[in-house]
Design an enzyme around this catalytic site. Structure first.
Site, PDB file in Angstrom:
ATOM      1  N   ASP A 104       0.846  -1.201   0.000  1.00 58.54           N
ATOM      2  CA  ASP A 104       0.000   0.000   0.000  1.00 58.54           C
ATOM      3  C   ASP A 104       0.880   1.250   0.000  1.00 58.54           C
ATOM      4  O   ASP A 104       2.024   1.201   0.468  1.00 58.54           O
ATOM      5  CB  ASP A 104      -0.843   0.061   1.275  1.00 58.54           C
ATOM      6  N   GLY A 105       0.291   2.349  -0.435  1.00 60.56           N
ATOM      7  CA  GLY A 105       1.028   3.619  -0.397  1.00 60.56           C
ATOM      8  C   GLY A 105       1.535   3.947   0.998  1.00 60.56           C
ATOM      9  O   GLY A 105       2.645   4.464   1.171  1.00 60.56           O
TER      10      GLY A 105
END
Ligand code: URA
Length: 246
Positions: A104-105
């Site tokens: 994920d970011g």
């Protein structure tokens, strides 16, 4: 990767394997300018192979990197909304690379980057269950009972999770640090597993992927994998390399 010359020539669409053997036996094939002999192997990514003096098109060299991803970068090759992607962290690489799976970011840690689609698909295949270890910092005090739920497997909206390894590394200042190892790769899986046991993940970092760790790779930095590491990944992904069969 080294392969038998007749195979390289037939894969390049020049001749059947049998006919390629005859070309080699007739002395019409060269490797780096030297006449080849039957049974010889070569690496088409780094050596120049020619038939009757005409070079075969050179295969794209496979490259493999271990990246220590910082938060704030997304794990796609390109982003229409102009967000920073993990590939922005490897500006010198000229091959068409992409990440093996996603972080994920807002997750940091170990991400493999390659242009080897065969290896990537093998490593991501659930059958081979490559282990991935994360350290999560979660709000509050995590109990052994809740960790036991992670170990047993729990129900998420996309089905039961496989049993995970989970251990409490410590608690301080209202946060608990937990190490979790899973073999699956569902979207936001670790965050959703913690959410299912009532815990809010504040930080998430992948610290291991199979036998690889972040040792000596600072945040935002990367290093090439060694040939030995690539071989081990191939074995883990259950792939017999074509050059290994003969
Ligand atoms: N699990 C998550 O929740 N996020 C990641 O980035 C990786 C695994």
């Amino acid at each position: 990767m080294q392969e038998r010359l007749q195979k390289i020539i037939s894969q390049a669409g020049i001749a059947s394997r049998r006919a390629a053997e005859q070309l080699i036996a007739a002395g019409r094939v060269t490797v780096d300018g030297r006449v080849a002999t039957l049974g010889e192997k070569a690496d088409p990514a780094v050596q120049s192979i020619a038939v009757d003096g005409k070079p075969l098109p050179r295969a794209e060299r496979h490259v493999y990197y271990l990246l220590h991803k910082p938060t704030g970068y997304i794990s796609t090759a390109r982003d229409e909304r102009g967000r920073r992607t993990v590939l922005d962290l490897l500006p010198e690489v000229r091959e068409r690379i992409y990440p093996v799976g996603r972080l994920d970011g807002d997750t940091s840690g170990l991400l493999l980057i390659t242009n080897d689609g065969t290896l990537m698909n093998g490593l991501l295949h659930p059958r081979y269950e490559v282990s991935k270890t994360y350290v999560a910092q979660v709000a509050g005090q995590v109990t052994e009972q809740s960790l036991e739920q992670l170990r047993r497997g729990l129900q998420l909206e996309d089905g039961m999770t496989a049993p995970a390894k989970a251990r409490l590394l410590g608690s301080r200042g209202g946060l608990s640090k937990v190490e979790v190892t899973i073999h699956e790769g569902r979207n936001r899986q670790v965050r959703r597993m913690f959410s299912a046991i009532g815990c809010d993940v504040r930080k998430l970092k992948r610290v291991r992927f199979a036998f690889l760790s972040l040792k000596d790779v600072a945040v935002g930095q990367h290093r090439p994998l060694t040939p030995k590491e690539v071989d081990r990944l191939y074995q883990l992904a259950g792939i017999v390399r074509q050059g290994d069969k003969e």
